[in-house]
Design an enzyme around this catalytic site. Structure first.
Site, short mmCIF file in Angstrom:
data_model
loop_
_atom_site.label_atom_id
_atom_site.label_comp_id
_atom_site.label_asym_id
_atom_site.label_seq_id
_atom_site.Cartn_x
_atom_site.Cartn_y
_atom_site.Cartn_z
N HIS A 13 -20.86 33.84 18.46
CA HIS A 13 -20.50 34.20 19.83
C HIS A 13 -19.11 34.84 19.86
O HIS A 13 -18.23 34.46 19.09
CB HIS A 13 -20.54 32.98 20.76
N PHE A 14 -18.97 35.81 20.73
CA PHE A 14 -17.71 36.50 20.95
C PHE A 14 -17.11 35.96 22.25
O PHE A 14 -17.76 36.03 23.30
CB PHE A 14 -17.92 38.02 21.08
N ASP A 71 -18.09 30.74 29.79
CA ASP A 71 -17.74 29.56 29.00
C ASP A 71 -17.53 28.39 29.97
O ASP A 71 -16.87 28.53 30.99
CB ASP A 71 -16.46 29.83 28.19
N ILE A 72 -18.07 27.24 29.61
CA ILE A 72 -18.02 26.07 30.50
C ILE A 72 -16.58 25.54 30.65
O ILE A 72 -16.27 24.92 31.68
CB ILE A 72 -18.99 24.99 29.97
N GLN A 99 -14.84 27.11 14.89
CA GLN A 99 -16.17 27.31 15.48
C GLN A 99 -16.86 25.96 15.64
O GLN A 99 -17.11 25.25 14.66
CB GLN A 99 -17.03 28.22 14.60
P1 5GP Z 1 -16.25 27.85 19.53
O1 5GP Z 1 -15.17 26.84 19.32
O2 5GP Z 1 -17.54 27.45 18.83
O3 5GP Z 1 -15.82 29.24 19.19
O4 5GP Z 1 -16.51 27.87 21.07
C1 5GP Z 1 -17.59 27.30 21.71
C2 5GP Z 1 -17.40 27.50 23.18
O5 5GP Z 1 -18.59 27.14 23.83
C3 5GP Z 1 -16.28 26.62 23.78
O6 5GP Z 1 -15.29 27.47 24.35
C4 5GP Z 1 -16.99 25.77 24.81
O7 5GP Z 1 -16.26 25.59 25.99
C5 5GP Z 1 -18.28 26.53 25.06
N1 5GP Z 1 -19.43 25.68 25.37
C6 5GP Z 1 -19.83 24.57 24.70
N2 5GP Z 1 -20.94 24.06 25.26
C7 5GP Z 1 -21.26 24.87 26.30
C8 5GP Z 1 -22.32 24.85 27.27
O8 5GP Z 1 -23.18 23.99 27.28
N3 5GP Z 1 -22.32 25.85 28.18
C9 5GP Z 1 -21.36 26.83 28.21
N4 5GP Z 1 -21.46 27.76 29.16
N5 5GP Z 1 -20.36 26.88 27.32
C10 5GP Z 1 -20.30 25.90 26.37
#
Ligand code: 5GP
Ligand code: ZN
Length: 133
Positions: free
Chosen positions: A98-99, A29-30, A92
């Site tokens: 994604h997990f 995760d970034i 989300q």
């Molecule tokens: P959500 O809130 O959808 O469950 O989490 C999305 C996750 O994706 C976040 O924790 C965010 O930091 C990560 N993320 C968003 N864009 C990118 C990206 O371009 N690369 C990576 N490696 N992670 C990302």
């Protein structure tokens, strides 16, 4: 489809890959909760758990297990949280299933969501609404 995780899977956007097989990808995760915070995704685009077929979900959870073992054995994590934010209402942001795997250390101070007791009778009422069999 303008999906950032599909672009990562296709190699159009760089990522730090932790594990890859035919059906799944795991990458850092970034913006990690803790270093080693990893996302496991199916390579096919599904928005959420309900959309994904069972075979895909099985592949994804197998990869979750592999990555979890690596967090424990190689990063020294004492445990890890597995979280799916399923649909926007749950937080989300990226609409590709994604997990999250968040490595945990003893006493790392991370607080999870607040909990509270049911009101009298409320648990039975809710159970009757959501009961499946
Ligand atoms: P959500 O809130 O959808 O469950 O989490 C999305 C996750 O994706 C976040 O924790 C965010 O930091 C990560 N993320 C968003 N864009 C990118 C990206 O371009 N690369 C990576 N490696 N992670 C990302
Ligand atoms: Zn996608």
């Amino acid at each position: 489809m303008n999906c950032i995780f599909c672009k990562i899977i296709a190699g159009e956007i760089p990522s730090y890959k932790v594990y890859e097989d035919e059906d799944t990808l795991a990458f850092l995760d970034i913006n990690p909760v803790h270093p080693g915070h990893t996302l496991v995704v199916p390579k096919k685009h599904y928005a959420n758990i309900e959309e994904a077929d069972e075979a895909t979900l099985c592949q994804v959870i197998k990869t979750v297990k592999k990555v979890g073992l690596s967090l424990k054995n190689k990063l020294g994590a004492s445990g890890y949280n597995v979280q799916v934010n399923n649909d926007p209402a749950s937080g989300q942001l990226v609409p590709h299933l994604h997990f999250h795997l968040v490595p945990r250390m003893a006493d790392d101070g991370l607080k999870l969501w607040p909990q509270r007791a049911y009101q009298p009778g409320q648990a039975e009422e809710v159970m009757k609404k959501i009961k499946i069999n």
